[in-house]
Design a protein around this motif. Structure first.
Motif, PDB file in Angstrom:
ATOM      1  N   ALA A 152      -6.438  -5.634  -5.500  1.00  0.00           N
ATOM      2  CA  ALA A 152      -6.309  -6.399  -4.260  1.00  0.00           C
ATOM      3  C   ALA A 152      -7.626  -6.366  -3.501  1.00  0.00           C
ATOM      4  CB  ALA A 152      -5.174  -5.847  -3.397  1.00  0.00           C
ATOM      5  N   THR A 153      -7.767  -7.319  -2.591  1.00  0.00           N
ATOM      6  CA  THR A 153      -8.995  -7.407  -1.795  1.00  0.00           C
ATOM      7  C   THR A 153      -8.996  -6.418  -0.639  1.00  0.00           C
ATOM      8  OG1 THR A 153      -8.048  -9.156  -0.420  1.00  0.00           O
ATOM      9  CG2 THR A 153      -9.274  -9.844  -2.386  1.00  0.00           C
ATOM     10  N   SER A 154      -7.851  -5.822  -0.365  1.00  0.00           N
ATOM     11  CA  SER A 154      -7.748  -4.781   0.661  1.00  0.00           C
ATOM     12  C   SER A 154      -7.007  -3.595   0.042  1.00  0.00           C
ATOM     13  CB  SER A 154      -6.977  -5.302   1.875  1.00  0.00           C
ATOM     14  OG  SER A 154      -5.611  -5.501   1.537  1.00  0.00           O
ATOM     15  N   ALA A 155      -6.867  -2.527   0.780  1.00  0.00           N
ATOM     16  CA  ALA A 155      -5.991  -1.452   0.306  1.00  0.00           C
ATOM     17  C   ALA A 155      -4.592  -2.027   0.103  1.00  0.00           C
ATOM     18  CB  ALA A 155      -5.969  -0.322   1.320  1.00  0.00           C
ATOM     19  N   PHE A 156      -3.854  -1.488  -0.873  1.00  0.00           N
ATOM     20  CA  PHE A 156      -2.530  -2.041  -1.156  1.00  0.00           C
ATOM     21  C   PHE A 156      -1.591  -0.925  -1.585  1.00  0.00           C
ATOM     22  CE2 PHE A 156      -5.032  -2.126  -4.995  1.00  0.00           C
ATOM     23  CZ  PHE A 156      -4.164  -1.818  -6.047  1.00  0.00           C
ATOM     24  N   THR A 157      -0.296  -1.186  -1.434  1.00  0.00           N
ATOM     25  CA  THR A 157       0.724  -0.194  -1.742  1.00  0.00           C
ATOM     26  C   THR A 157       1.654  -0.721  -2.823  1.00  0.00           C
ATOM     27  OG1 THR A 157       0.657   0.689   0.497  1.00  0.00           O
ATOM     28  CG2 THR A 157       2.630   1.165  -0.804  1.00  0.00           C
ATOM     29  N   VAL A 158       1.949   0.115  -3.796  1.00  0.00           N
ATOM     30  CA  VAL A 158       2.901  -0.222  -4.849  1.00  0.00           C
ATOM     31  C   VAL A 158       4.162   0.606  -4.635  1.00  0.00           C
ATOM     32  CG1 VAL A 158       3.362  -0.289  -7.325  1.00  0.00           C
ATOM     33  CG2 VAL A 158       1.052  -0.762  -6.468  1.00  0.00           C
ATOM     34  N   ALA A 159       5.311  -0.081  -4.507  1.00  0.00           N
ATOM     35  CA  ALA A 159       6.603   0.593  -4.404  1.00  0.00           C
ATOM     36  C   ALA A 159       7.226   0.632  -5.794  1.00  0.00           C
ATOM     37  CB  ALA A 159       7.505  -0.150  -3.429  1.00  0.00           C
ATOM     38  N   TYR A 160       7.484   1.830  -6.307  1.00  0.00           N
ATOM     39  CA  TYR A 160       7.987   2.016  -7.670  1.00  0.00           C
ATOM     40  C   TYR A 160       9.519   2.096  -7.689  1.00  0.00           C
ATOM     41  CZ  TYR A 160       3.147   2.788  -9.021  1.00  0.00           C
ATOM     42  OH  TYR A 160       1.803   2.624  -9.256  1.00  0.00           O
ATOM     43  N   PRO A 161      10.117   1.901  -8.857  1.00  0.00           N
ATOM     44  CA  PRO A 161      11.585   1.908  -8.960  1.00  0.00           C
ATOM     45  C   PRO A 161      12.232   3.221  -8.521  1.00  0.00           C
ATOM     46  CG  PRO A 161      10.616   0.944 -10.924  1.00  0.00           C
ATOM     47  CD  PRO A 161       9.488   1.521 -10.148  1.00  0.00           C
ATOM     48  N   ASP A 162      11.521   4.323  -8.610  1.00  0.00           N
ATOM     49  CA  ASP A 162      12.101   5.619  -8.220  1.00  0.00           C
ATOM     50  C   ASP A 162      11.999   5.866  -6.716  1.00  0.00           C
ATOM     51  OD1 ASP A 162       9.421   6.028  -7.885  1.00  0.00           O
ATOM     52  OD2 ASP A 162       9.254   7.702  -9.311  1.00  0.00           O
ATOM     53  N   GLU A 163      11.697   4.780  -5.967  1.00  0.00           N
ATOM     54  CA  GLU A 163      11.609   4.798  -4.508  1.00  0.00           C
ATOM     55  C   GLU A 163      10.402   5.556  -3.981  1.00  0.00           C
ATOM     56  OE1 GLU A 163      15.273   6.044  -2.791  1.00  0.00           O
ATOM     57  OE2 GLU A 163      16.416   4.368  -3.638  1.00  0.00           O
ATOM     58  N   THR A 164       9.431   5.811  -4.861  1.00  0.00           N
ATOM     59  CA  THR A 164       8.169   6.392  -4.407  1.00  0.00           C
ATOM     60  C   THR A 164       7.181   5.251  -4.143  1.00  0.00           C
ATOM     61  OG1 THR A 164       7.289   6.608  -6.649  1.00  0.00           O
ATOM     62  CG2 THR A 164       8.545   8.469  -5.752  1.00  0.00           C
ATOM     63  N   GLU A 165       6.186   5.537  -3.326  1.00  0.00           N
ATOM     64  CA  GLU A 165       5.143   4.568  -3.028  1.00  0.00           C
ATOM     65  C   GLU A 165       3.783   5.214  -3.207  1.00  0.00           C
ATOM     66  OE1 GLU A 165       5.658   3.004   0.868  1.00  0.00           O
ATOM     67  OE2 GLU A 165       7.399   1.771   0.333  1.00  0.00           O
ATOM     68  N   LYS A 166       2.834   4.415  -3.628  1.00  0.00           N
ATOM     69  CA  LYS A 166       1.468   4.914  -3.752  1.00  0.00           C
ATOM     70  C   LYS A 166       0.507   3.865  -3.211  1.00  0.00           C
ATOM     71  CE  LYS A 166      -1.996   6.780  -6.931  1.00  0.00           C
ATOM     72  NZ  LYS A 166      -2.320   7.188  -8.330  1.00  0.00           N
ATOM     73  N   THR A 167      -0.447   4.328  -2.407  1.00  0.00           N
ATOM     74  CA  THR A 167      -1.438   3.420  -1.827  1.00  0.00           C
ATOM     75  C   THR A 167      -2.740   3.509  -2.615  1.00  0.00           C
ATOM     76  OG1 THR A 167      -0.466   3.590   0.374  1.00  0.00           O
ATOM     77  CG2 THR A 167      -2.742   2.833   0.246  1.00  0.00           C
ATOM     78  N   TYR A 168      -3.328   2.354  -2.912  1.00  0.00           N
ATOM     79  CA  TYR A 168      -4.569   2.262  -3.682  1.00  0.00           C
ATOM     80  C   TYR A 168      -5.658   1.638  -2.819  1.00  0.00           C
ATOM     81  CZ  TYR A 168      -1.440   3.005  -7.673  1.00  0.00           C
ATOM     82  OH  TYR A 168      -0.505   3.507  -8.551  1.00  0.00           O
ATOM     83  N   GLU A 169      -6.899   1.981  -3.153  1.00  0.00           N
ATOM     84  CA  GLU A 169      -8.039   1.405  -2.446  1.00  0.00           C
ATOM     85  C   GLU A 169      -8.285  -0.028  -2.902  1.00  0.00           C
ATOM     86  OE1 GLU A 169      -9.747   2.810   0.030  1.00  0.00           O
ATOM     87  OE2 GLU A 169      -8.329   4.488  -0.116  1.00  0.00           O
ATOM     88  N   ALA A 170      -8.939  -0.807  -2.055  1.00  0.00           N
ATOM     89  CA  ALA A 170      -9.319  -2.171  -2.437  1.00  0.00           C
ATOM     90  C   ALA A 170     -10.166  -2.131  -3.695  1.00  0.00           C
ATOM     91  CB  ALA A 170     -10.087  -2.836  -1.301  1.00  0.00           C
ATOM     92  N   GLY A 171      -9.840  -2.977  -4.669  1.00  0.00           N
ATOM     93  CA  GLY A 171     -10.599  -3.035  -5.909  1.00  0.00           C
ATOM     94  C   GLY A 171     -10.117  -2.078  -6.979  1.00  0.00           C
ATOM     95  N   GLU A 172      -9.235  -1.150  -6.636  1.00  0.00           N
ATOM     96  CA  GLU A 172      -8.698  -0.206  -7.621  1.00  0.00           C
ATOM     97  C   GLU A 172      -7.709  -0.936  -8.525  1.00  0.00           C
ATOM     98  OE1 GLU A 172      -6.784   4.316  -7.664  1.00  0.00           O
ATOM     99  OE2 GLU A 172      -7.346   3.340  -5.776  1.00  0.00           O
ATOM    100  N   THR A 173      -7.795  -0.698  -9.830  1.00  0.00           N
ATOM    101  CA  THR A 173      -6.990  -1.434 -10.805  1.00  0.00           C
ATOM    102  C   THR A 173      -5.725  -0.664 -11.174  1.00  0.00           C
ATOM    103  OG1 THR A 173      -8.947  -2.501 -11.736  1.00  0.00           O
ATOM    104  CG2 THR A 173      -6.979  -2.456 -13.117  1.00  0.00           C
ATOM    105  N   VAL A 174      -4.594  -1.404 -11.239  1.00  0.00           N
ATOM    106  CA  VAL A 174      -3.317  -0.827 -11.647  1.00  0.00           C
ATOM    107  C   VAL A 174      -2.812  -1.625 -12.847  1.00  0.00           C
ATOM    108  CG1 VAL A 174      -0.942  -0.327 -10.975  1.00  0.00           C
ATOM    109  CG2 VAL A 174      -2.786  -0.132  -9.287  1.00  0.00           C
ATOM    110  N   THR A 175      -2.352  -0.946 -13.867  1.00  0.00           N
ATOM    111  CA  THR A 175      -1.821  -1.594 -15.072  1.00  0.00           C
ATOM    112  C   THR A 175      -0.357  -1.196 -15.255  1.00  0.00           C
ATOM    113  OG1 THR A 175      -4.007  -1.553 -16.107  1.00  0.00           O
ATOM    114  CG2 THR A 175      -2.106  -1.909 -17.555  1.00  0.00           C
ATOM    115  N   ILE A 176       0.492  -2.190 -15.459  1.00  0.00           N
ATOM    116  CA  ILE A 176       1.923  -1.958 -15.641  1.00  0.00           C
ATOM    117  C   ILE A 176       2.345  -2.523 -16.998  1.00  0.00           C
ATOM    118  CG2 ILE A 176       4.238  -2.376 -14.719  1.00  0.00           C
ATOM    119  CD1 ILE A 176       2.495  -0.706 -12.860  1.00  0.00           C
ATOM    120  N   THR A 177       3.042  -1.715 -17.791  1.00  0.00           N
ATOM    121  CA  THR A 177       3.586  -2.181 -19.073  1.00  0.00           C
ATOM    122  C   THR A 177       5.096  -1.957 -19.065  1.00  0.00           C
ATOM    123  OG1 THR A 177       3.175  -0.016 -20.061  1.00  0.00           O
ATOM    124  CG2 THR A 177       1.473  -1.699 -20.353  1.00  0.00           C
TER     125      THR A 177
END
Length: 785
Positions: A372-397
């Motif tokens: 993302a172009t800004s910091a962003f948050t991913v909400a996972y199925p186990d109801e946990t959340e994690k915040t990532y820095e702008a430009g940080e890459t996340v891969t989901i399979t």
């Protein structure tokens, strides 16, 4: 005798030379005396201009080529380093034919051989400027609000752009300058200016430590401020009536305020607050006024500004947007609205778009990668959340998650955008507003983008229409796109994907290219509007280019024709014509100049595709089975009696003839018969009519001789097939189905100065324009003309 005459003449020449020399010696002796006197008086020679110093500014006094040449001759190239004298100044004045009083008053009785001080020359020059003798020459104070980043020779003063013959030093930004200019171009900076210049209706973000940070238009600047005025400690009080301040609402916290900034030679010297702030709901807008609920009409100031300070402060231009807020704050100056401030989220429907893979062939993704172009948050199925820095890459399979698991990606700021790295579009990796939902199903990931309808439309319009099209055409496209999207919000055709529509041409192409300033403006200018017919939302279909007519929906897809779609010649008069006869169609396709067709200059207005007999046979055989499987009743086989019946598709053999056996009144091919050496078949249905003559291996030659290749169907259903010695030539025109609005035609009408209402009513007869947000409330606001 001759010797005496020659001798006499020689003596005369010698005498003349002696006299001239004596004059020059005398002049130089006088100057030497003057220099001696000056030296004795200890006068600083830095107070004088040389010929080289004044050469350029003197050249600007010329109005004609003759004057320019004459002024140039006044300066001896060998004496440019010498100090100018009174004789030179007089000669300049006489050359441009100014009154003698101008230089006499400036030079105060000096002799021709006297030197002219800088102050005297500047006084002389200013008197010429003030006399208006020289056209386009003036002296004025200007505010250097912002120097152009691309071209340092130009700057913006808040209203106009000024150009100079030299680069403007950045130290001048935020200051007032005293300049000379000729025909609008600055050629000399005299000094810092003496006057004060006011920049009205500025959004002041902060005033701290002698610095003022403000927003004006799209400029965000910080300049020195000699003022004690700062952001108020308490809340800003707003009134809800013009009658008295007693009708006020409770104060509210604000991160800034609207004010007038007063600039002088050293930056901001004063901050002037507005006389009154009104709060209310805007219920209608005009070119010069707005209507406010329970307040009435308010006139907009000449240079009013609009600021949206919800999260990030930005400048807004479209008044129509004001209808989308429950209230706005209006800053009044001298009884007029100087600025409007928006401090809440725009009312907008949310829309859910399922994202296709790279070639738009599937929604199933084996892996999703994003940032993302800004910091962003991913909400996972186990109801946990994690915040990532702008430009940080996340891969989901999908292997890492259970069926029916859902992940949600949300940027941490309103302006943040999610970049989908695992998908490639024409723009590269596309960026998405709003949130991203990743649904795990059947070993795949389905990506759904949820965002506001108005933000979605800004991108759709950019994908549908070139950004250099006129505003009216872009606005017409925005209204059509909004109508299509709003209809999708109400049906359930994509419910199995938990979406309203997809991002391909099956619905509306979304995010193949990025939105543009023009597309964003068009959506804002038409906020909420959709085309309606007798109070009902229409189907606002569009196509690229007309072949010379428009058609009804029934001619393309069958069923009942919509009342607002008509078969017309595509000209301003919307003439009626019948092209169902083959000879009439071919004649119109060959020569339609008599009708002044709106789309006639489009490359797709006319096109040809050439096939050998073998190529045509291969082209048809390649797609025949597939077309039959998709639309079995639309492809029939001729039996022994000559009747066309539903049957298994046989081997055609070599294609020997292709004939159009049925054509609609607007020229659409509705039935095609293909004769083969073994069998004959008939083809119907819009998609079949275009796809059966599969041109994927052929060049499509457009009317400007440019070519396109790789197409799997014909550009339009407006064509006929010519049999040649070598094979076949398909002659056709237009691009798209031909029902609804021609995108190319809308651009032409826009360039002719037509409004979006005219454009849409040209293609959709008798339509009105209604806001979807009042439709929801049962308060239709149809706009008829």
């Amino acid at each position: 005798m001759k010797k005496k005459i020659l001798t006499f003449m020689l003596l005369l020449v010698i005498a003349g030379v002696v006299m001239i020399a004596g004059h020059e010696i005398g002049r130089h002796m006088h100057k030497a005396e003057q220099n001696t006197e000056t030296t004795e008086a200890s006068v600083d020679y830095s107070l004088y201009y040389t010929y080289e110093d004044v050469e350029k500014v003197v050249s600007y006094l010329a109005d004609t080529k003759a004057e320019s040449e004459a002024l140039s001759r006044l300066i001896d190239p060998l004496k440019k380093s010498e100090v100018i004298d009174v004789a030179f100044v007089k000669s300049v004045a006489q050359t441009i034919q100014v009154k003698a009083s101008i230089y006499e008053e400036a030079l105060n009785g000096k002799k021709d051989s006297d030197y002219v001080t800088k102050a005297e020359f500047e006084d002389f020059y200013e008197r010429i400027v003030a006399s208006a003798t020289v056209k386009g020459l003036l002296r004025k104070d200007v505010l250097v609000l912002a120097i152009s980043e691309e071209d340092k020779t130009s700057f913006f003063d808040g209203q106009d752009t000024y150009n100079a013959e030299f680069e403007i030093d950045e130290s001048y930004e935020g200051n007032v300058l005293d300049v000379y200019m000729k025909n609008g171009k600055i050629f000399k900076i005299n000094r810092l200016g003496d006057t004060q210049i006011t920049l009205q209706n500025v959004w002041v973000e902060s005033v701290t430590d002698g610095k003022c940070t403000f927003l004006y238009g799209n400029l965000e600047k910080t300049y020195h401020a000699r003022t004690e005025e700062g952001i108020p400690d308490g809340a800003v009080t707003v009134a809800t009536s013009l009658d008295a301040d007693r009708q006020t609402e409770a104060g509210y916290e604000t991160a800034g305020y609207v004010a007038n900034l007063v600039f002088d030679y050293a930056g901001i010297c004063k901050i002037e607050r507005p006389q009154k702030v009104l709060r209310g709901k805007v219920i209608s807008t005009g070119d010069t006024d707005i209507q406010v609920e329970n307040i009435g009409g308010l006139t907009l100031a000449d240079h009013y500004k609009m600021y949206n300070v919800y999260e990030d402060a930005v400048d807004e231009e479209s008044l129509s947007l004001l209808l989308g807020y429950s209230y706005v704050d209006m800053y009044l100056q001298d009884g007029k609205v100087g600025a409007v401030v928006i401090n809440q989220e725009l009312k907008s429907e949310d829309i859910r778009v399922i994202i296709s893979n790279d070639n738009y062939s599937s929604y199933e993704m084996e892996m999703v990668q994003f940032t993302a172009t800004s910091a962003f948050t991913v909400a996972y199925p186990d109801e946990t959340e994690k915040t990532y820095e702008a430009g940080e890459t996340v891969t989901i399979t999908p292997e890492d998650y259970a069926p029916d698991d859902t992940l949600t990606v949300t940027p941490d700021t309103h302006s943040g955008r999610i970049r989908l790295l695992s998908v490639t579009r024409e723009c590269g990796n596309p960026e998405y507003d709003g949130t991203m939902e990743l649904d795990v199903q059947d070993g795949y990931i389905y990506v759904i983008n949820e965002l506001s309808l108005e933000r979605y439309l800004a991108n759709v319009v950019a994908n549908a229409m070139p950004s250099d099209y006129p505003d009216a055409a872009m606005q017409a496209m925005a209204i059509c796109a909004r109508g299509t999207a709003y209809a999708k919000l109400k049906d359930e055709s994509y419910a199995e994907y938990h979406a309203h529509l997809d991002d391909s041409s099956l619905c509306q192409v979304y995010n193949n290219v990025a939105e543009t300033d023009a597309s964003i403006r068009a959506v804002k200018d038409t906020y909420g509007l959709v085309p309606t017919y007798r109070g009902t939302l229409i189907v606002p279909m569009t196509f690229n280019t007309s072949f010379g007519t428009t058609c009804t929906n029934a001619e393309i897809w069958g069923g009942d024709a919509y009342s607002y779609l008509e078969s017309n010649v595509e000209n301003l008069d919307k003439d009626k014509i019948d092209l169902s006869d083959e000879a009439d169609f071919e004649a119109f396709l060959t020569d339609s100049d008599a009708y002044t067709i709106i789309d006639k200059d489009s490359p797709y207005y006319r096109w040809d595709i050439t096939f050998t007999q073998e190529e045509m046979t291969d082209a048809i055989e390649t797609v025949l089975e597939n077309r039959k499987s998709l639309m079995a009743e639309a492809i029939l086989v001729e039996d022994e009696t000559g009747e066309f019946v539903s049957a298994e598709v046989p081997e055609l053999g070599t294609v020997t003839e292709i004939e159009v056996t049925e054509r609609t009144v607007s020229g659409v091919v509705s039935k095609l018969v293909i004769h083969g050496s073994e069998h004959t078949i008939s083809i119907s249905g819009q998609s079949n009519i275009r796809a059966i003559l599969n041109p994927v291996n052929q060049e499509i030659v457009r009317q400007d001789d440019s070519t396109v290749t790789g197409w799997t169907s014909l550009p339009s259903p407006y064509y006929y097939v010519e049999k040649t010695d070598a094979g076949f030539v398909v002659h056709g025109g237009g691009f798209g189905h031909g029902a609804g609005m021609s995108i190319y035609g809308a651009g032409v009408l826009g360039r002719q100065g037509k409004s979006y209402k005219y454009i849409l009513r040209h293609y959709f007869s008798y339509v009105d324009f209604t806001s979807i947000y009042t439709m929801d409330d049962g308060e239709e606001t149809a706009d008829s003309e």
